[in-house]
Design an enzyme around this catalytic site. Sequence first.
Site, mmCIF file in Angstrom:
data_model
loop_
_atom_site.group_PDB
_atom_site.id
_atom_site.type_symbol
_atom_site.label_atom_id
_atom_site.label_comp_id
_atom_site.label_asym_id
_atom_site.label_seq_id
_atom_site.Cartn_x
_atom_site.Cartn_y
_atom_site.Cartn_z
ATOM 1 N N GLY A 139 -7.279 6.827 -59.269
ATOM 2 C CA GLY A 139 -6.880 5.989 -58.151
ATOM 3 C C GLY A 139 -6.002 6.728 -57.165
ATOM 4 O O GLY A 139 -6.228 7.909 -56.855
ATOM 5 N N CYS A 140 -4.959 6.045 -56.662
ATOM 6 C CA CYS A 140 -4.096 6.619 -55.624
ATOM 7 C C CYS A 140 -3.342 7.855 -56.092
ATOM 8 O O CYS A 140 -2.857 8.631 -55.268
ATOM 9 C CB CYS A 140 -3.127 5.559 -55.116
ATOM 10 N N ALA A 141 -3.210 8.062 -57.381
ATOM 11 C CA ALA A 141 -2.543 9.261 -57.895
ATOM 12 C C ALA A 141 -3.469 10.468 -57.937
ATOM 13 O O ALA A 141 -3.034 11.575 -58.270
ATOM 14 C CB ALA A 141 -1.987 8.998 -59.298
#
Length: 354
Positions: A139-141
């Site tokens: 995801g966003c990481a």
Amino acid sequence: MRVYLHGLSTALPPHILDQSDVRARAEMLFGGRYPQFDRLARTFETAGIVKRHSVVPIDWFARDHGWADRNAAFLDGGTALFIDAARRALDAAGWTGADVDCVVTVCSTGIATPSLEARAFTDMGFRDDVMRVPVFGLGCAGGVSGLSLAQSLAAARPGARVLLVVVETCSLAFRTDRLQKADIIATVLFGDGAAAACLSTDRPGGSPVVTLGRGHQKIWADTLDIMGWEVDGTGFGVIFDRAIPAFVTAEFAAATEGALRAANLDRNEVARFVCHPGGAKVVEAIESALDLTAGVLDAERAVLRDAGNMSAPTVMFVMKAVIDAGTTGQMVGCALGPGFTAAFLPFHVAAEAP
């Protein structure tokens, strides 16, 4: 073993979604069916976003789509973004596709088997013995974690040339059938984009010289429901917990201190934190948690304004903007993603080779 950044690129798909147009379209689709829409619609103006980009035109979102339609759009748009970002990074590094020994592909917004680097194989001119490392679910990481993984692979194979490509098509997860607050917020924030980086232990010839350190992650127990995907017959459905900014305020400083200790860095050695701008409130929460001057994360806000939250590649857009602006010194890349996880990557930017 030092690992250097030889090329860093970003890429955006062709369809521009003006925030005012998205708001009008969302009001048409949600307004009469979701009682809280008028209250939530204010976030279109407060999110700090002027425009975003999408792999499909805005009219695509007016029709119902299931898994087949959504994933077909992902395969077409995601592959095109992969090729665009990868070529730009290779050009910046002075490499060709045939020079690449290992390609790491990070993506969480579509399913591709064979994965995107295999679909781009012929166009990119990769060798038939290239090592492929597709990574899903960060995801966003994913931007920071992807850079960390690519750094580790390059360090483990001195002289090898590693290409990282991070691709996300978040807009394709747009849903009108669930009528949940998270879907409205996703409509406010999400855009599509890609970024790529070329890494090697060979010292680059130009300037600035960017040296990547070893990455660090922190995962919190019992936080699976803060961020991620729900999967059903229609496609991905976003999970956003309203407590994300508060969680950042409460937990991010300690996680950052742990990452600095792991990198043998003192806080006063860090010239800049380079952060994933998940949203305007998240950026504010990061500044508060790290006791930064309000507004100092200007590159983060500029990327959010012009491209929205693209998930994983967004922090690499910020990283490129910071480097291109001539900022030097010790920096730390930071991002939060499903898990719930914080990812960190120390890197140093020097005006010339040490």
